[in-house]
Design a protein around this motif. Structure first.
Motif, PDB file in Angstrom:
ATOM      1  N   VAL A 118      69.841  16.860  50.565  1.00 48.43           N
ATOM      2  CA  VAL A 118      69.759  18.336  50.819  1.00 48.43           C
ATOM      3  C   VAL A 118      68.350  18.929  49.960  1.00 48.43           C
ATOM      4  N   ALA A 119      68.206  18.184  48.809  1.00 49.20           N
ATOM      5  CA  ALA A 119      66.955  18.605  48.295  1.00 49.20           C
ATOM      6  C   ALA A 119      65.652  18.133  48.834  1.00 49.20           C
ATOM      7  N   THR A 120      64.872  18.974  49.349  1.00 46.51           N
ATOM      8  CA  THR A 120      63.649  18.253  49.952  1.00 46.51           C
ATOM      9  C   THR A 120      62.505  17.939  49.005  1.00 46.51           C
TER      10      THR A 120
ATOM     11  N   SER B  22      58.768  24.593  58.668  1.00 49.69           N
ATOM     12  CA  SER B  22      60.294  24.167  58.753  1.00 49.69           C
ATOM     13  C   SER B  22      60.517  22.716  58.800  1.00 49.69           C
ATOM     14  N   GLN B  23      61.164  21.933  57.709  1.00 52.51           N
ATOM     15  CA  GLN B  23      61.370  20.604  57.959  1.00 52.51           C
ATOM     16  C   GLN B  23      62.353  20.404  59.049  1.00 52.51           C
ATOM     17  N   SER B  24      63.383  21.262  59.376  1.00 49.89           N
ATOM     18  CA  SER B  24      64.131  20.901  60.334  1.00 49.89           C
ATOM     19  C   SER B  24      63.836  21.349  61.719  1.00 49.89           C
TER      20      SER B  24
ATOM     21  N   THR C  34      66.157  25.827  61.082  1.00 48.66           N
ATOM     22  CA  THR C  34      66.590  27.033  60.254  1.00 48.66           C
ATOM     23  C   THR C  34      66.704  28.319  60.845  1.00 48.66           C
TER      24      THR C  34
ATOM     25  N   GLU D 108      69.048  23.635  42.304  1.00 48.31           N
ATOM     26  CA  GLU D 108      69.976  23.372  43.574  1.00 48.31           C
ATOM     27  C   GLU D 108      70.782  22.003  43.264  1.00 48.31           C
TER      28      GLU D 108
ATOM     29  N   CYS E 158      61.918  29.678  54.829  1.00 54.16           N
ATOM     30  CA  CYS E 158      62.873  29.770  53.744  1.00 54.16           C
ATOM     31  C   CYS E 158      62.968  28.532  52.537  1.00 54.16           C
ATOM     32  N   GLY E 159      63.384  28.990  51.724  1.00 51.93           N
ATOM     33  CA  GLY E 159      63.640  27.850  50.480  1.00 51.93           C
ATOM     34  C   GLY E 159      62.041  27.086  50.265  1.00 51.93           C
ATOM     35  N   SER E 160      62.296  26.047  49.968  1.00 50.10           N
ATOM     36  CA  SER E 160      61.101  25.220  49.770  1.00 50.10           C
ATOM     37  C   SER E 160      59.894  25.319  50.608  1.00 50.10           C
TER      38      SER E 160
ATOM     39  N   LYS F  53      64.123  23.265  42.648  1.00 50.12           N
ATOM     40  CA  LYS F  53      64.504  21.740  42.598  1.00 50.12           C
ATOM     41  C   LYS F  53      65.624  21.760  41.792  1.00 50.12           C
TER      42      LYS F  53
HETATM   43  O1  M6R Z   1      64.477  22.828  57.349  1.00 48.86           O
HETATM   44  P1  M6R Z   1      63.778  24.000  56.633  1.00 48.86           P
HETATM   45  O2  M6R Z   1      62.477  23.396  56.046  1.00 48.86           O
HETATM   46  O3  M6R Z   1      63.439  25.331  57.532  1.00 48.86           O
HETATM   47  O4  M6R Z   1      64.786  24.492  55.450  1.00 48.86           O
HETATM   48  C1  M6R Z   1      64.269  25.176  54.483  1.00 48.86           C
HETATM   49  C2  M6R Z   1      65.125  25.443  53.343  1.00 48.86           C
HETATM   50  O5  M6R Z   1      66.534  25.461  53.735  1.00 48.86           O
HETATM   51  C3  M6R Z   1      64.910  24.123  52.547  1.00 48.86           C
HETATM   52  O6  M6R Z   1      63.581  23.976  52.096  1.00 48.86           O
HETATM   53  C4  M6R Z   1      65.947  24.144  51.206  1.00 48.86           C
HETATM   54  O7  M6R Z   1      65.346  25.221  50.308  1.00 48.86           O
HETATM   55  C5  M6R Z   1      66.167  22.989  50.479  1.00 48.86           C
HETATM   56  N1  M6R Z   1      67.357  22.884  50.010  1.00 48.86           N
HETATM   57  C6  M6R Z   1      65.066  22.869  48.956  1.00 48.86           C
HETATM   58  O8  M6R Z   1      65.380  21.780  48.532  1.00 48.86           O
END
Ligand code: M6R
Length: 611
Positions: A401-403, A350-352, A355, A491, A303-305, A488
């Motif tokens: 919040v912004a990765t 996924s960072q976290s 998700t 958001e 998702c997202g970035s 980026k």
């Molecule tokens: O934790 P995740 O990498 O799964 O999160 C995915 C997106 O929610 C995350 O990259 C989001 O798009 C960021 N706000 C982007 O800066």
């Protein structure tokens, strides 16, 4: 998506809860609240709730001094059901305050439950899904907390991490989870629950990750765990390695700026442990050469970035390893009944690692017999635990919040996987491989160098801060990079920003371009440079103000655009790691110039643990 925290022990709970919530505010900041037990089971639980940021709760409680008691739970909310108001803020209570609950997640069947509970005489005070949990707990609680929690969660559909207080059990905090993260932790002073590690790091590093449908019971002597049969279970605790400073601003104005500057180190920490004697070594991944050769297709979801990382990885993996790669948004993949061929490797980024859509996509793949590989930053997260193979990025805690640094390290992980797959599958020559390893190792230093463009980006940001729209264009890998650049900017600055494959402009989008439109073109791919220059000329001749981002040496760009930013030279496939740095800085400084809370932009949360 909401942060929860709980503490019981030999200290005042309220200041600990407020500190914990401060470290969880990145998960949501629409409202905040606490419930405290003063230790007397005949006294009602103290509930304090505010709309907006945590600082309002700090003010209301004089930094936690007004609420006396050594056990409690706290919440910081990202609104899903019901507007951000005091009534909808957590904790929610039932039975005239006999039970208090904080919740992260979504109870999908809350409307049915609400009807049933209203028939039983419960009166609802909020529009939230969470209040049903409080009433259910009150309904089932007959003096046995484990039994009440088990009965309650059996009726819940959806995801939850819950923190629970019972008025008649002073000194105890309870927790349970399904599909939303929850950790337990212990120290000499007591025991904690939290949505994420930073909340408890100032007090302890001794942490235990709860699995789905496990219950935790905290007392001042520690934590005990139960399964859904009500039986005691043993669980291992781990020592968190990183320091509390890693989750603090360290002199920077914002976490985002700090994290942008941490990228050289994060890249170094992610790349270097995997390079030995000029070769990429991925032993920890545990994938044998046979397993790699057996892969016929790669399906990437995120998702997202992280999805943008997959878009980059597709180009790199296809080019280097000669494997077909499909990329899907996790939220689409899980519902479109994808046709999955045998030999497909499902890769989740996924960072976290929490998700919701990415986790569901992973489970979908596993249920359909696919091998799975996750690129994850957070150790012990759900995706990391459930994937067959895990590549951990070493970005450290990312709070904004912004990765930024997580995105960069995800790219690095994908490059290494692509190169490793390529050499194992025999699709890359030894000469190309060595050249790419050398270029990969140079990236952290090149990023460091690029951070030197910060003043220039700040100056440019000042010029563009009042734009209404921004268009980002690129071809090939540069298209993947502009997707990230546009996200980026939008958001954190709220400027409408869109990314387009430059070749697509004339199929519709170019009609939006008018005098003064802000267009940013990324052009780093040698093979595509001439074609992109034609696209730039087309846009420029319609009056756009053009910003060019290209590699050193391509000075011809200056003839076509109003401002040019140069990145150091590297291999074509690694440019995404360099061009993203000025794009991040631009977004950061535009946001700053517009007076926006950079780290906590409106309507967003760091970890999206709901659909
Ligand atoms: O934790 P995740 O990498 O799964 O999160 C995915 C997106 O929610 C995350 O990259 C989001 O798009 C960021 N706000 C982007 O800066």
């Amino acid at each position: 998506m909401c942060g929860i925290v709980g503490f019981t022990g030999r200290r005042q709970a309220c200041p600990i809860l407020l500190d914990g919530l401060e470290h969880l505010e990145y998960r949501g900041y629409d409202s905040a609240g606490i419930a405290i037990s003063d230790g007397n089971k005949d006294h009602p639980l103290h509930i304090r709730r505010v709309k907006g940021r945590l600082r309002a709760l700090r003010e209301m409680t004089h930094d936690g001094q007004t609420e006396q008691g050594s056990s409690g739970i706290g919440h910081t909310r990202w609104a899903t059901h019901g507007e951000p108001t005091v009534e909808n803020a957590h904790p929610h209570v039932s039975g005239e305050g006999r039970v208090a609950v904080v919740h992260n997640g979504i109870i999908e069947n809350y409307q049915d439950l609400r009807v049933t509970l209203e028939k039983r005489g419960y009166v609802f005070q909020s529009q939230t899904d969470t209040e049903t949990v409080a009433h259910l707990l009150d309904y089932y609680y007959k003096g046995d907390a484990v039994d009440a929690i088990m009965r309650t969660v059996m009726h819940l559909r959806g995801s939850f991490a819950l923190g629970i207080l019972f008025q008649d059990r002073p000194g105890e905090v309870w927790g349970v989870r399904r599909d939303s993260p929850l950790i337990a932790a212990t120290s000499d002073d007591g025991a904690f629950i939290a949505s994420d590690v930073p909340a408890i790091l100032p007090y302890t590093r001794n942490v235990c990750y709860l699995n789905n449908m496990e219950i935790v019971h905290l007392t001042e002597d520690g934590a005990e765990f139960f399964n859904m049969d009500g039986e005691h279970i043993d669980k291992d605790f781990q020592q968190v390695q990183w320091d509390v400073e890693a989750a603090e601003k360290g002199g920077y104005a914002h976490f985002m700026l700090k994290e942008i500057h941490e990228q050289p180190k994060a890249m170094q920490d992610t790349i270097h442990p995997h390079i030995r004697d000029g070769r990429i070594v991925l032993d920890e991944l545990g994938m044998s050469d046979e397993e790699i050769r057996a892969v016929r297709r790669i399906q990437m979801v995120a998702c997202g970035s992280a999805w943008h990382v997959c878009m980059t990885a597709r180009y790199v993996m296809e080019q280097m390893a000669g494997l077909p790669v499909d990329v899907d948004l996790a939220s689409e993949f899980r519902y479109r009944n994808p046709v999955l061929e045998e030999g497909t490797l499902l890769m989740v980024v996924s960072q976290s690692g929490e998700t919701a859509d990415s986790l569901a996509a992973l489970r979908y793949g596993k249920d359909h017999g696919m091998r799975t590989l996750a690129i994850v930053n957070v150790m012990g997260s759900s995706i990391a635990r459930e994937a067959d193979r895990v590549f951990y990025t070493s970005a450290g805690p990312e709070i904004a919040v912004a990765t930024t640094k997580a995105y960069s390290t995800q790219l690095a992980a994908c490059y290494m996987l692509a190169m490793h797959f390529a050499i194992v599958r025999g699709t890359m020559s030894e000469e190309d491989y060595s050249r790419h390893v050398t270029a990969l190792l140079a990236l952290p230093h090149q990023i460091e160098q690029l951070l030197g463009c910060e003043n220039r980006m700040q100056w440019l940001a000042g010029k563009y801060a009042n734009s209404r729209d921004a268009f980002f264009i690129g071809r090939g890998l540069d298209y993947a990079s502009v997707l990230e650049g546009a996200l980026k900017l939008k958001e954190i600055s709220y400027i409408h920003a869109e990314a387009y494959a430059a070749g697509e402009l004339k199929h519709g989008t170019i009609s939006l371009i008018e005098k003064g439109s802000m267009v940013l073109a990324v052009a780093t791919q040698k093979e595509l440079l001439e074609k992109e220059v034609s696209n730039i000329v087309e846009v420029k001749s319609r009056g756009a103000t053009m910003l060019g981002l290209t590699m050193e040496g391509n000075y011809a760009m200056e003839d076509q655009v109003d401002f040019t930013i140069y990145v150091p030279r590297t291999e074509d496939c690694f440019y995404p790691s360099l061009v993203v740095i000025p794009l991040q800085l631009l977004a950061y400084y535009v946001s700053l110039a517009r007076g926006i809370d950079v780290d906590k932009p409106r309507n967003l949360a760091k970890s999206v643990t709901v659909e």
